[in-house]
Design a protein around this motif. Structure first.
Motif, PDB file in Angstrom:
ATOM      1  N   ILE A   1      10.422   4.907   2.409  1.00 39.05           N
ATOM      2  CA  ILE A   1       9.451   4.099   3.149  1.00 39.05           C
ATOM      3  C   ILE A   1      10.216   3.477   4.308  1.00 39.05           C
ATOM      4  N   LEU A   2       9.853   3.845   5.530  1.00 37.31           N
ATOM      5  CA  LEU A   2      10.574   3.354   6.715  1.00 37.31           C
ATOM      6  C   LEU A   2       9.755   2.245   7.358  1.00 37.31           C
ATOM      7  N   LEU A   3      10.339   1.084   7.407  1.00 41.43           N
ATOM      8  CA  LEU A   3       9.666  -0.084   7.969  1.00 41.43           C
ATOM      9  C   LEU A   3      10.173  -0.299   9.394  1.00 41.43           C
ATOM     10  N   THR A   4       9.259  -0.245  10.359  1.00 42.33           N
ATOM     11  CA  THR A   4       9.670  -0.416  11.759  1.00 42.33           C
ATOM     12  C   THR A   4       9.116  -1.728  12.298  1.00 42.33           C
ATOM     13  N   GLY A   5       9.934  -2.424  13.076  1.00 40.65           N
ATOM     14  CA  GLY A   5       9.518  -3.704  13.648  1.00 40.65           C
ATOM     15  C   GLY A   5       9.344  -3.592  15.154  1.00 40.65           C
TER      16      GLY A   5
ATOM     17  N   ALA B   1       0.843  -1.201   0.000  1.00 39.70           N
ATOM     18  CA  ALA B   1       0.000   0.000   0.000  1.00 39.70           C
ATOM     19  C   ALA B   1       0.879   1.251   0.000  1.00 39.70           C
ATOM     20  N   ALA B   2       1.926   1.240   0.817  1.00 38.79           N
ATOM     21  CA  ALA B   2       2.836   2.397   0.866  1.00 38.79           C
ATOM     22  C   ALA B   2       3.521   2.581  -0.486  1.00 38.79           C
ATOM     23  N   ARG B   3       3.941   1.483  -1.071  1.00 30.98           N
ATOM     24  CA  ARG B   3       4.633   1.547  -2.368  1.00 30.98           C
ATOM     25  C   ARG B   3       3.734   2.088  -3.470  1.00 30.98           C
ATOM     26  N   ALA B   4       2.454   1.728  -3.406  1.00 34.48           N
ATOM     27  CA  ALA B   4       1.520   2.225  -4.421  1.00 34.48           C
ATOM     28  C   ALA B   4       1.405   3.745  -4.334  1.00 34.48           C
ATOM     29  N   SER B   5       1.528   4.284  -3.109  1.00 35.40           N
ATOM     30  CA  SER B   5       1.452   5.742  -2.938  1.00 35.40           C
ATOM     31  C   SER B   5       2.778   6.430  -3.200  1.00 35.40           C
ATOM     32  N   ALA B   6       3.885   5.712  -2.998  1.00 41.33           N
ATOM     33  CA  ALA B   6       5.220   6.311  -3.144  1.00 41.33           C
ATOM     34  C   ALA B   6       6.111   5.361  -3.931  1.00 41.33           C
ATOM     35  N   PRO B   7       5.831   5.188  -5.233  1.00 38.77           N
ATOM     36  CA  PRO B   7       6.527   4.150  -6.001  1.00 38.77           C
ATOM     37  C   PRO B   7       8.031   4.373  -6.137  1.00 38.77           C
ATOM     38  N   ALA B   8       8.486   5.625  -5.993  1.00 39.64           N
ATOM     39  CA  ALA B   8       9.930   5.880  -6.179  1.00 39.64           C
ATOM     40  C   ALA B   8      10.730   5.701  -4.889  1.00 39.64           C
ATOM     41  N   SER B   9      10.047   5.503  -3.762  1.00 39.13           N
ATOM     42  CA  SER B   9      10.762   5.460  -2.471  1.00 39.13           C
ATOM     43  C   SER B   9      11.313   4.068  -2.176  1.00 39.13           C
ATOM     44  N   PRO B  10      12.590   3.967  -1.787  1.00 40.00           N
ATOM     45  CA  PRO B  10      13.114   2.669  -1.356  1.00 40.00           C
ATOM     46  C   PRO B  10      12.547   2.299   0.013  1.00 40.00           C
ATOM     47  N   VAL B  11      12.506   0.993   0.289  1.00 39.20           N
ATOM     48  CA  VAL B  11      12.034   0.518   1.597  1.00 39.20           C
ATOM     49  C   VAL B  11      13.244   0.315   2.499  1.00 39.20           C
ATOM     50  N   ILE B  12      13.271   1.052   3.608  1.00 43.05           N
ATOM     51  CA  ILE B  12      14.375   0.968   4.565  1.00 43.05           C
ATOM     52  C   ILE B  12      13.843   0.297   5.823  1.00 43.05           C
ATOM     53  N   TYR B  13      14.483  -0.788   6.227  1.00 41.45           N
ATOM     54  CA  TYR B  13      14.080  -1.478   7.458  1.00 41.45           C
ATOM     55  C   TYR B  13      15.023  -1.069   8.584  1.00 41.45           C
ATOM     56  N   LEU B  14      14.451  -0.516   9.661  1.00 46.63           N
ATOM     57  CA  LEU B  14      15.259  -0.106  10.807  1.00 46.63           C
ATOM     58  C   LEU B  14      15.519  -1.313  11.681  1.00 46.63           C
ATOM     59  N   SER B  15      16.798  -1.676  11.827  1.00 48.09           N
ATOM     60  CA  SER B  15      17.124  -2.845  12.647  1.00 48.09           C
ATOM     61  C   SER B  15      18.575  -2.767  13.087  1.00 48.09           C
ATOM     62  N   PRO B  16      18.885  -3.381  14.247  1.00 50.22           N
ATOM     63  CA  PRO B  16      20.278  -3.352  14.719  1.00 50.22           C
ATOM     64  C   PRO B  16      21.219  -4.112  13.780  1.00 50.22           C
ATOM     65  N   GLN B  17      20.675  -4.914  12.875  1.00 53.09           N
ATOM     66  CA  GLN B  17      21.514  -5.671  11.929  1.00 53.09           C
ATOM     67  C   GLN B  17      21.942  -4.826  10.727  1.00 53.09           C
ATOM     68  N   GLY B  18      21.416  -3.605  10.637  1.00 50.54           N
ATOM     69  CA  GLY B  18      21.642  -2.806   9.439  1.00 50.54           C
ATOM     70  C   GLY B  18      22.977  -2.087   9.402  1.00 50.54           C
ATOM     71  N   ARG B  19      23.225  -1.413   8.280  1.00 49.31           N
ATOM     72  CA  ARG B  19      24.406  -0.549   8.145  1.00 49.31           C
ATOM     73  C   ARG B  19      24.226   0.630   9.101  1.00 49.31           C
ATOM     74  N   ARG B  20      25.294   0.977   9.783  1.00 44.98           N
ATOM     75  CA  ARG B  20      25.157   2.023  10.798  1.00 44.98           C
ATOM     76  C   ARG B  20      25.037   3.399  10.140  1.00 44.98           C
ATOM     77  N   LEU B  21      24.047   4.149  10.600  1.00 44.66           N
ATOM     78  CA  LEU B  21      23.790   5.472  10.036  1.00 44.66           C
ATOM     79  C   LEU B  21      24.825   6.474  10.536  1.00 44.66           C
ATOM     80  N   ASP B  22      25.374   7.272   9.616  1.00 45.46           N
ATOM     81  CA  ASP B  22      26.220   8.399  10.024  1.00 45.46           C
ATOM     82  C   ASP B  22      25.803   9.624   9.216  1.00 45.46           C
ATOM     83  N   GLN B  23      26.488  10.743   9.429  1.00 45.16           N
ATOM     84  CA  GLN B  23      26.043  11.991   8.802  1.00 45.16           C
ATOM     85  C   GLN B  23      26.115  11.911   7.275  1.00 45.16           C
ATOM     86  N   GLY B  24      27.096  11.166   6.752  1.00 44.00           N
ATOM     87  CA  GLY B  24      27.185  10.987   5.303  1.00 44.00           C
ATOM     88  C   GLY B  24      25.956  10.250   4.774  1.00 44.00           C
ATOM     89  N   GLY B  25      25.546   9.233   5.502  1.00 40.37           N
ATOM     90  CA  GLY B  25      24.350   8.479   5.120  1.00 40.37           C
ATOM     91  C   GLY B  25      23.108   9.341   5.208  1.00 40.37           C
TER      92      GLY B  25
END
Ligand code: ADE
Length: 248
Positions: free
Chosen positions: A108-112, A73-97
């Motif tokens: 599209i931010l996916l929260t668990g 449903a989110a993708r249908a509304s925002a087809p150009a947005s990548p899906v980002i899953y927030l998780s401790p297993q992910g690449r660590r966010l820094d200011q460059g990111g």
């Protein structure tokens, strides 16, 4: 910029909507925030979004079907947005990111919640996993809000001129310099002389020296990753010399 957040706890995002820099950016239409609750995409009477993990163990895992439907449903509304899953297993966010994400039209931010989400959601639908640090939160919502705040303040026109000057590239990759406001002296502690004069070149050099010095003292790993200009090398040497002279 547009944010589509998939969350079982949409009420938490009232903080982002209602307060401060992010709230103003949304009010002014600079940022659009849409929330998608997987519970709205369940088909059973109990509106079940989680289940026990295969293989046993504590906690519950978020089920595939409601998450998948919410993402679609989110993708249908925002087809150009990548899906980002927030998780401790992910690449660590820094200011460059953060800066790179701020150049996108939307995310599209996916929260668990619970112990995590069914891994098949990651396989089918997630473009990138992002962590905000090496610690575990009880859900991805706070992480999504941290990410949004850091991104939104970088969007052109969101911060006033006075604030955006602080993003000047000369501070890039360094810790911030110290700041002072009135009174000039409090409890016997005075504002550094140079900041009280009007010599803007001297003030800029002092701030840059403090930023370099603090980074060298507190986060030497950041300096290792950064190439210093000749001026920066000279200022850092001056900082080290003045500390040595002061016997610190
Ligand atoms: N969810 C739980 N812990 C997290 C973290 N450290 N970063 C991003 N999402 C999370």
């Amino acid at each position: 910029m547009r944010f589509d957040v998939i969350t079982l706890m949409p009420a938490l995002f009232e903080i982002v909507r209602g307060q401060g820099v992010t709230g103003r950016a949304i009010d002014r239409g600079r940022v659009h925030l849409e929330l998608w609750n997987p519970r709205d995409y369940t088909r059973d009477v109990h509106r079940t979004v989680d289940d026990r993990p295969y293989g046993g163990g504590p906690g519950m895992v978020m089920k595939y079907a409601p998450l998948r439907a919410a993402i679609e449903a989110a993708r249908a509304s925002a087809p150009a947005s990548p899906v980002i899953y927030l998780s401790p297993q992910g690449r660590r966010l820094d200011q460059g990111g953060v800066r790179a994400f701020s150049e996108r039209d939307g995310l599209i931010l996916l929260t668990g919640r619970y112990e995590g989400i069914d891994e098949r959601i990651v396989d089918c639908c997630v473009d990138e996993e992002i962590s905000i640090g090496d610690y575990v939160l009880s859900g991805g919502e706070l992480a999504a809000m941290v990410m949004m705040d850091a991104i939104i303040r970088l969007l052109p026109g969101v911060l006033g001129d006075a604030d955006s000057a602080r993003q000047d590239s000369f501070m890039e990759g360094l810790l911030d310099c110290p700041h002072f406001t009135r009174p000039e002296t409090v409890d016997g502690r005075s504002v550094p002389e140079v900041l009280r004069g009007g010599d803007h070149r001297a003030i800029r050099r002092w701030r840059l020296m403090q930023a370099l010095g603090r980074t060298w003292q507190r986060r030497p790993d950041l300096l290792e990753r950064r190439v210093l200009s000749q001026e920066e090398q000279d200022l850092l040497e001056e900082f080290k010399r003045s500390r040595a002279e002061a016997g610190e």
